[in-house]
Design a protein around this motif. Structure first.
Motif, PDB file in Angstrom:
ATOM      1  N   ASN A 124      30.451  46.756  40.526  1.00  0.00           N
ATOM      2  CA  ASN A 124      31.958  46.155  39.898  1.00  0.00           C
ATOM      3  C   ASN A 124      31.395  47.001  38.321  1.00  0.00           C
ATOM      4  O   ASN A 124      30.737  47.121  37.728  1.00  0.00           O
ATOM      5  CB  ASN A 124      32.138  45.011  39.454  1.00  0.00           C
ATOM      6  N   PRO A 125      32.915  47.761  38.581  1.00  0.00           N
ATOM      7  CA  PRO A 125      32.277  48.748  36.648  1.00  0.00           C
ATOM      8  C   PRO A 125      32.279  48.170  35.769  1.00  0.00           C
ATOM      9  O   PRO A 125      31.378  48.172  34.515  1.00  0.00           O
ATOM     10  CB  PRO A 125      33.604  49.792  36.313  1.00  0.00           C
ATOM     11  N   GLY A 126      33.442  46.789  35.762  1.00  0.00           N
ATOM     12  CA  GLY A 126      33.244  45.924  34.946  1.00  0.00           C
ATOM     13  C   GLY A 126      31.694  45.778  34.085  1.00  0.00           C
ATOM     14  O   GLY A 126      31.442  45.136  32.911  1.00  0.00           O
ATOM     15  N   LYS A 154      50.747  34.912  43.369  1.00  0.00           N
ATOM     16  CA  LYS A 154      50.092  33.651  42.069  1.00  0.00           C
ATOM     17  C   LYS A 154      48.620  33.898  41.527  1.00  0.00           C
ATOM     18  O   LYS A 154      48.129  34.411  40.878  1.00  0.00           O
ATOM     19  CB  LYS A 154      50.695  32.620  42.895  1.00  0.00           C
ATOM     20  N   SER A 155      48.255  33.803  43.096  1.00  0.00           N
ATOM     21  CA  SER A 155      46.340  33.509  42.705  1.00  0.00           C
ATOM     22  C   SER A 155      45.602  34.922  42.507  1.00  0.00           C
ATOM     23  O   SER A 155      44.575  35.118  41.778  1.00  0.00           O
ATOM     24  CB  SER A 155      45.628  33.158  44.492  1.00  0.00           C
ATOM     25  N   SER A 156      46.510  36.237  42.714  1.00  0.00           N
ATOM     26  CA  SER A 156      45.898  37.380  42.630  1.00  0.00           C
ATOM     27  C   SER A 156      46.907  37.617  41.024  1.00  0.00           C
ATOM     28  O   SER A 156      45.056  38.490  40.388  1.00  0.00           O
ATOM     29  CB  SER A 156      47.485  37.944  43.523  1.00  0.00           C
ATOM     30  N   ARG A 199      39.236  39.591  36.509  1.00  0.00           N
ATOM     31  CA  ARG A 199      38.918  40.608  37.213  1.00  0.00           C
ATOM     32  C   ARG A 199      38.599  40.769  38.619  1.00  0.00           C
ATOM     33  O   ARG A 199      37.088  41.522  38.193  1.00  0.00           O
ATOM     34  CB  ARG A 199      37.656  41.393  36.172  1.00  0.00           C
ATOM     35  N   MET A 200      38.948  40.564  39.451  1.00  0.00           N
ATOM     36  CA  MET A 200      37.722  40.192  40.772  1.00  0.00           C
ATOM     37  C   MET A 200      38.779  40.623  41.792  1.00  0.00           C
ATOM     38  O   MET A 200      39.989  39.765  42.172  1.00  0.00           O
ATOM     39  CB  MET A 200      37.366  38.882  41.027  1.00  0.00           C
ATOM     40  N   LEU A 254      35.637  45.529  28.358  1.00  0.00           N
ATOM     41  CA  LEU A 254      34.023  44.791  27.917  1.00  0.00           C
ATOM     42  C   LEU A 254      33.812  44.345  28.919  1.00  0.00           C
ATOM     43  O   LEU A 254      33.804  44.593  30.036  1.00  0.00           O
ATOM     44  CB  LEU A 254      34.438  42.608  26.989  1.00  0.00           C
ATOM     45  N   ASN A 255      32.279  44.003  28.784  1.00  0.00           N
ATOM     46  CA  ASN A 255      31.430  43.408  29.886  1.00  0.00           C
ATOM     47  C   ASN A 255      32.328  42.562  30.330  1.00  0.00           C
ATOM     48  O   ASN A 255      32.780  41.665  29.507  1.00  0.00           O
ATOM     49  CB  ASN A 255      30.131  42.969  29.493  1.00  0.00           C
ATOM     50  N   ILE A 256      32.589  42.340  31.565  1.00  0.00           N
ATOM     51  CA  ILE A 256      33.301  41.635  32.384  1.00  0.00           C
ATOM     52  C   ILE A 256      32.749  39.837  32.291  1.00  0.00           C
ATOM     53  O   ILE A 256      33.701  39.001  32.450  1.00  0.00           O
ATOM     54  CB  ILE A 256      33.216  42.021  34.198  1.00  0.00           C
TER      55      ILE A 256
END
Length: 415
Positions: free
Chosen positions: A156-158, A215-217, A224-225, A242-244
């Protein structure tokens, strides 16, 4: 012997290469079908009490047998293909061994013939064993292949971002979504579409909508998932800068499915060991679990088994809520956390949110619409878009409104 060895190696290699292409796929099918069997067994054991209460043992047995039959078919195909290859390799070895014997009989004496046959048999059977072991190695490496495929996933880029927020961030729990979109895999359909929403510090926001509305999305995008498109501001700072791991420190969530560690009650409530026993007991008393702890012999050292199987579903969820309250974050997310609780406990938790968390920003995905009627605002989502936002009274008084129709359907006992 050299001629026999060379003649045996070429067809053996061609046969093995032909066999491996199918055997690897059959082994993969066997592993995939076995996963379904393991999942069925695990789910059945977890819900064995409910299954017995409703007399559904035969139904689950049939499901297990059906899945086991599919796994057996994949397994037997692999066994049959292995015997198919072994018979042909053995046939090649026996034909060439016969050729060596015939040539030796007509060209050498009896002693040399016997020695030649003995060594030829050893060499040719060695070729057979090497070919068999090679095929077994290739098919067994499918498990390693699956592990390597996970190790080669793009991160993940985060996680690669090194920037960290200020120590006191966020000072307030304000949030802002600007043109936020989300897809779960490259090329997949968008589950959130250009979503825009501003949340003030300390607001209590109820999120509702039909099943699959997104909703959950929305919560997944907040955590950030995966990484969403657009910008999400928390405390005035865009979280994608920011860092995830650092951005998630401003959030705490109580999921719909309670998650507990195998360990002591203290470990489950305070895994980082930042709080005293007094603080933990105060939180337990707040969520009405202190009486349960007082009845146990070990108090906070009470041992919780895997997934909290020695607790009721309501107690599991209350422990998760206590853990979230103990973290004291500015933003608290409830993902249908009260769905498994009775009405009285639900009302207790709502009163806690009003009193103890009145300065925190609350996001609640609602299962019971009654529990969010006293929230500051309600957000109605449909097909990944916000279609209504407003106070509960204004939405209920809106003729032909989406929330009004949802509430009327809910009051009639609909899903």
């Amino acid at each position: 012997m050299i001629l026999a060895f060379l003649c045996c190696s070429v067809p053996a290699v061609l046969l093995v290469r032909y066999y491996i292409r199918s055997s690897v796929e059959m082994r993969r099918l066997e592993a995939i079908s076995a996963s379904s069997v393991y999942s069925c067994v695990d789910e059945t054991i977890s819900g064995i009490t409910v299954i017995r209460n409703f007399g559904r043992e035969e139904q689950f047995q049939k499901t297990l047998f059906r899945l086991q039959d599919k796994n057996n078919m994949a397994y037997m195909c692999g066994v049959g293909a292995g015997r198919w290859m072994a018979m042909r390799l053995e046939g090649i070895v026996l034909l060439l061994l016969a050729a060596v014997i015939i040539v030796a009989v007509f060209t050498t004496d009896a002693a040399t013939t016997g020695l030649t046959v003995m060594y030829a048999r050893s060499v040719l059977m060695g070729v057979f064993r090497i070919a068999s072991l090679y095929t077994y190695l290739e098919t067994d490496m499918t498990s390693v292949e699956r592990v390597l495929s996970y190790s080669q996933l793009e991160p993940n880029p985060g996680y690669l971002v090194e920037a960290s927020p200020p120590e006191s961030w966020p000072e307030v729990g304000s949030m802002k979504f600007e043109d936020c979109s989300l897809v779960y895999y490259p090329g997949g359909p968008p589950v959130l579409k250009n979503l825009c929403l501003t949340i003030k510090p300390g607001e209590k926001i109820g999120i509702t909508g039909r099943t699959g509305a997104g909703k959950s999305s929305l919560i997944s995008a907040l955590f950030r998932m995966p990484e969403p498109e657009g910008v999400i501001f928390i405390g005035g700072i865009p979280v994608n800068t920011l860092n995830i791991r650092e951005s998630r420190k401003s959030l705490t969530i109580v999921p719909q499915q309670a998650f507990l560690f195998c360990g002591t009650l203290r470990l489950n409530l305070d895994p980082e060991e930042k709080h005293s026993d007094r603080e933990i007991l105060d939180i337990l008393e707040m969520v009405t679990l202190k009486s349960m702890v007082d009845k146990t012999k070990n108090k906070l050292d009470y041992w919780i088994t895997e997934n909290g199987s020695n607790l009721s579903s309501g107690e599991q969820q209350l422990i998760c809520i206590a853990r979230a309250l103990l973290q004291d974050r500015k933003i608290v997310v409830f993902d249908e956390a009260m769905a498994s609780m009775d009405f009285e406990v639900d009302q207790l938790i709502q009163s806690i949110l009003k009193t103890k968390l009145r300065n925190r920003t609350i996001l609640t995905i609602a299962h019971r619409l009654d529990s969010i009627l006293d929230y500051d605002r309600i957000v109605v989502i449909d097909e990944g878009q916000i279609i209504e936002v407003g106070s509960p009274d204004s939405l209920l008084n809106k003729e032909d409104g989406h929330f009004r129709r949802l509430y009327e359907h809910y009051r009639l006992g609909g899903p």
